[in-house]
Design a protein around this motif. Structure first.
Motif, short mmCIF file in Angstrom:
data_model
loop_
_atom_site.label_atom_id
_atom_site.label_comp_id
_atom_site.label_asym_id
_atom_site.label_seq_id
_atom_site.Cartn_x
_atom_site.Cartn_y
_atom_site.Cartn_z
N LEU A 58 0.82 -1.21 0.00
CA LEU A 58 0.00 0.00 0.00
C LEU A 58 0.86 1.27 0.00
O LEU A 58 0.56 2.23 -0.69
N VAL A 59 1.93 1.23 0.80
CA VAL A 59 2.84 2.38 0.90
C VAL A 59 4.26 1.86 0.67
O VAL A 59 4.79 1.13 1.51
N PRO A 60 4.86 2.19 -0.46
CA PRO A 60 6.17 1.62 -0.79
C PRO A 60 7.30 2.19 0.05
O PRO A 60 8.18 2.91 -0.42
N GLN A 61 7.26 1.89 1.37
CA GLN A 61 8.30 2.33 2.29
C GLN A 61 8.63 1.13 3.18
O GLN A 61 7.77 0.63 3.89
N SER A 62 9.87 0.67 3.13
CA SER A 62 10.22 -0.58 3.81
C SER A 62 11.31 -0.35 4.84
O SER A 62 11.88 0.74 4.96
N CYS A 63 11.62 -1.43 5.58
CA CYS A 63 12.71 -1.42 6.56
C CYS A 63 13.99 -2.02 5.97
O CYS A 63 14.90 -2.38 6.71
N GLU A 64 14.03 -2.13 4.66
CA GLU A 64 15.17 -2.78 4.00
C GLU A 64 16.49 -2.11 4.38
O GLU A 64 17.46 -2.79 4.77
N ALA A 65 16.57 -0.80 4.27
CA ALA A 65 17.84 -0.12 4.54
C ALA A 65 18.29 -0.33 5.97
O ALA A 65 19.49 -0.47 6.25
N ASP A 66 17.35 -0.42 6.90
CA ASP A 66 17.70 -0.59 8.31
C ASP A 66 18.30 -1.96 8.58
O ASP A 66 19.29 -2.08 9.30
N VAL A 67 17.70 -3.03 8.01
CA VAL A 67 18.24 -4.36 8.28
C VAL A 67 19.54 -4.59 7.52
O VAL A 67 20.43 -5.29 7.99
N VAL A 68 19.68 -3.98 6.35
CA VAL A 68 20.95 -4.10 5.61
C VAL A 68 22.07 -3.41 6.39
O VAL A 68 23.19 -3.92 6.49
N ALA A 69 21.78 -2.24 6.96
CA ALA A 69 22.77 -1.55 7.78
C ALA A 69 23.12 -2.36 9.02
O ALA A 69 24.30 -2.43 9.43
N LEU A 70 22.12 -3.01 9.60
CA LEU A 70 22.38 -3.86 10.78
C LEU A 70 23.26 -5.04 10.39
O LEU A 70 24.20 -5.39 11.14
N LEU A 71 22.98 -5.66 9.26
CA LEU A 71 23.81 -6.77 8.80
C LEU A 71 25.26 -6.32 8.62
O LEU A 71 26.19 -7.02 9.03
N ALA A 72 25.45 -5.16 7.99
CA ALA A 72 26.82 -4.66 7.79
C ALA A 72 27.52 -4.44 9.12
O ALA A 72 28.72 -4.74 9.26
N GLU A 73 26.79 -3.93 10.11
CA GLU A 73 27.39 -3.69 11.43
C GLU A 73 27.77 -5.00 12.11
O GLU A 73 28.87 -5.13 12.68
N VAL A 74 26.89 -5.99 12.04
CA VAL A 74 27.20 -7.28 12.67
C VAL A 74 28.35 -7.95 11.94
O VAL A 74 29.23 -8.57 12.57
N ARG A 75 28.39 -7.85 10.61
CA ARG A 75 29.53 -8.41 9.86
C ARG A 75 30.84 -7.80 10.35
O ARG A 75 31.84 -8.50 10.54
N ARG A 76 30.83 -6.50 10.53
CA ARG A 76 32.06 -5.82 10.96
C ARG A 76 32.47 -6.28 12.35
O ARG A 76 33.65 -6.51 12.62
N ARG A 77 31.49 -6.49 13.22
CA ARG A 77 31.79 -6.86 14.60
C ARG A 77 32.22 -8.32 14.73
O ARG A 77 32.90 -8.68 15.69
N THR A 78 31.78 -9.17 13.79
CA THR A 78 32.11 -10.61 13.88
C THR A 78 33.27 -11.00 12.97
O THR A 78 33.66 -12.17 12.95
N LEU A 79 33.81 -10.05 12.22
CA LEU A 79 34.87 -10.36 11.26
C LEU A 79 36.05 -11.06 11.94
O LEU A 79 36.58 -10.57 12.94
N GLY A 80 36.40 -12.23 11.41
CA GLY A 80 37.52 -12.98 11.95
C GLY A 80 37.22 -13.80 13.18
O GLY A 80 38.11 -14.46 13.73
N ARG A 81 35.96 -13.79 13.62
CA ARG A 81 35.61 -14.49 14.87
C ARG A 81 34.73 -15.71 14.65
O ARG A 81 34.61 -16.55 15.54
N MET A 82 34.09 -15.82 13.47
CA MET A 82 33.03 -16.82 13.30
C MET A 82 33.53 -18.25 13.39
O MET A 82 32.84 -19.13 13.90
N GLN A 83 34.73 -18.54 12.90
CA GLN A 83 35.21 -19.91 12.87
C GLN A 83 35.46 -20.46 14.27
O GLN A 83 35.17 -21.62 14.55
#
Length: 447
Positions: free
Chosen positions: A204-229
């Motif tokens: 109905l209203v083409p306004q989503s939370c896409e940018a917010d979750v993509v930004a969150l993913l980028a932040e979590v990637r940065r914080r977990t870099l080199g730690r996942m294994q």
């Protein structure tokens, strides 16, 4: 493509060819009564890196039982070290920690599975799964930690649960990054954890939370870099961030009613399989539990004509020669399913398969349970024939049986097939307590 079940489609009766097809079925069949009878399939699966095991419904005892027995043999005898299932990541991560002896050890399997609250709970909170998880935990606790078998969810539905898990991890490990998570959470607050409400709002209203979750993913990637294994909690955090991102995309896309949302979901599950395999190391081997419509190669069905892909197709394409796909089928019996999305489950009758279907032909050829291993030569009248193959979802109407068939070439869709003339309904550990919040799942033709 003529619809399955019309009686005159590409898998309709073909006279003398039927006898040749039943003869080929009998030549491929091995009796199936005990775990030892799985030996032909075990030999096929043992060298594989990925063994994907289907089910023709989400509510049949025999499918869960034999899938668990084959998985046990592959874990015990050939060192398979992870299982990915058609379930939510946060719920299955709790199971993973329990079966590996890391958390919740005061509970038994039934108490653990009582935590499944998202409809349909019976898919995982049932007696067959409880028995398998009890065995898996006992098996794991006899082994060093690095050899223990993990249990993971592949699905994309857990948007809000995954956001909560991200909050918990950031609070414990990177509290300065909490504002990014809060920004994403605030975007979703108006939708009251209702995926339908979010999906419809975007229409109905083409306004989503896409940018917010993509930004969150980028932040979590940065914080977990080199730690996942080396840090399982970091691996859990990044996967939850990926789930949140793909779930937002899934819900935003599926309201259009096209096939793209199905593809988003199966691509997510296939990519999750890749991440789990990397997490367990280059020599790891895994098992995948999902519905036939996800496991059986979509290119051998009419799904391909609609532009749909699935796990079986993608894993085969990514790892040629390293994958075994096994499906399940039955002729009649009973099944646990619901009449509509979010409604309570019932034990329903599964009527005799429609004339001309694969199940009809298998019932004529084989009077007892069997497992068929197709081998390298996939020629011959049955393996190449185009017939309907029954698929029952969590929602089922036995009075509309002719709509439950996916046109299929067996020899291309699977590498092996479990057959049961009659099956019984799965036994839930508990009933649906109240009307759930059903996911708007996309489905292939005839499902």
């Amino acid at each position: 493509m003529t619809a399955a079940g019309t009686g005159a489609g590409p898998w309709a009766e073909r006279g003398a060819e039927r006898g040749a097809e039943t003869a080929q079925i009998r030549s491929l069949a091995h009796s199936l009564a005990t775990a030892d009878d799985l030996e032909p399939l075990v030999r096929l699966a043992a060298p594989a890196r990925f063994v994907c095991l289907g089910e023709a419904s989400h509510g049949t005892q025999e499918y869960y039982h034999w899938r668990a027995l084959l998985s046990r043999r592959l874990i015990e005898e050939y060192g398979f070290t992870w299982i990915g299932v058609e379930g939510d990541w946060p719920d299955c991560w709790r199971i993973n920690r329990w079966v590996r002896g890391e958390a919740g050890q005061e509970m038994d399997a039934r108490q653990l599975l009582a935590g499944f609250e998202r409809w349909p709970t019976w898919m995982w909170a049932n007696h067959e799964v409880a028995g398998f998880l009890t065995w898996l935990r006992e098996w794991n606790l006899r082994l060093p930690e690095h050899q223990r078998t993990g249990f993971y969810g592949l699905d994309v539905y857990s948007l809000w649960d995954s956001l909560r898990e991200i909050f918990a991890w950031l609070e414990a490990n990177a509290s300065e990054a909490l504002p990014a998570a809060l920004h994403a959470w605030h975007c979703f607050i108006p939708f009251r954890e209702d995926p339908q409400r979010y999906a419809l709002s975007n229409r109905l209203v083409p306004q989503s939370c896409e940018a917010d979750v993509v930004a969150l993913l980028a932040e979590v990637r940065r914080r977990t870099l080199g730690r996942m294994q080396d840090d399982p909690a970091a691996f859990d955090a990044i996967q939850n961030a990926i789930v949140a991102t793909n779930a937002e995309r899934y819900y935003r896309t599926m309201v259009r009613g096209d096939q793209q949302s199905w593809n988003i979901r199966d691509q997510h599950m296939s990519d999750t399989i890749e991440r789990i395999a990397r997490h367990h190391g280059p020599g790891s081997r895994g098992l995948v539990w999902a519905h036939n419509t996800h496991v059986g190669d979509a290119r051998a069905t009419d799904m391909a004509h609609d532009g749909m892909l699935n796990i079986g197709q993608l894993v085969r394409q990514r790892h040629p020669g390293e994958v075994v796909l096994a499906g399940f089928a039955s002729f009649a019996g009973s099944v646990t399913a619901a009449e509509s999305w979010g409604s309570p489950e019932w034990v329903m009758e599964v009527p005799a398969a429609v004339h001309g279907s694969h199940e009809d032909l298998l019932n004529e050829a084989l009077g007892e349970p069997a497992v068929m291993v197709f081998g390298a030569d996939r020629t011959g009248p049955w393996l190449t024939s185009w017939r309907g193959h029954r698929a029952i979802g969590v929602v089922y109407n036995p009075h509309r049986e002719r709509g439950n068939y996916v046109p299929t070439r067996m020899g291309e869709r699977y590498d092996a097939l479990f057959w049961h003339p009659r099956t019984e309904a799965l036994r839930p550990l508990h009933h649906e307590y109240q009307p759930g919040e059903p996911e708007l799942e996309t489905e292939p033709t005839g499902f």
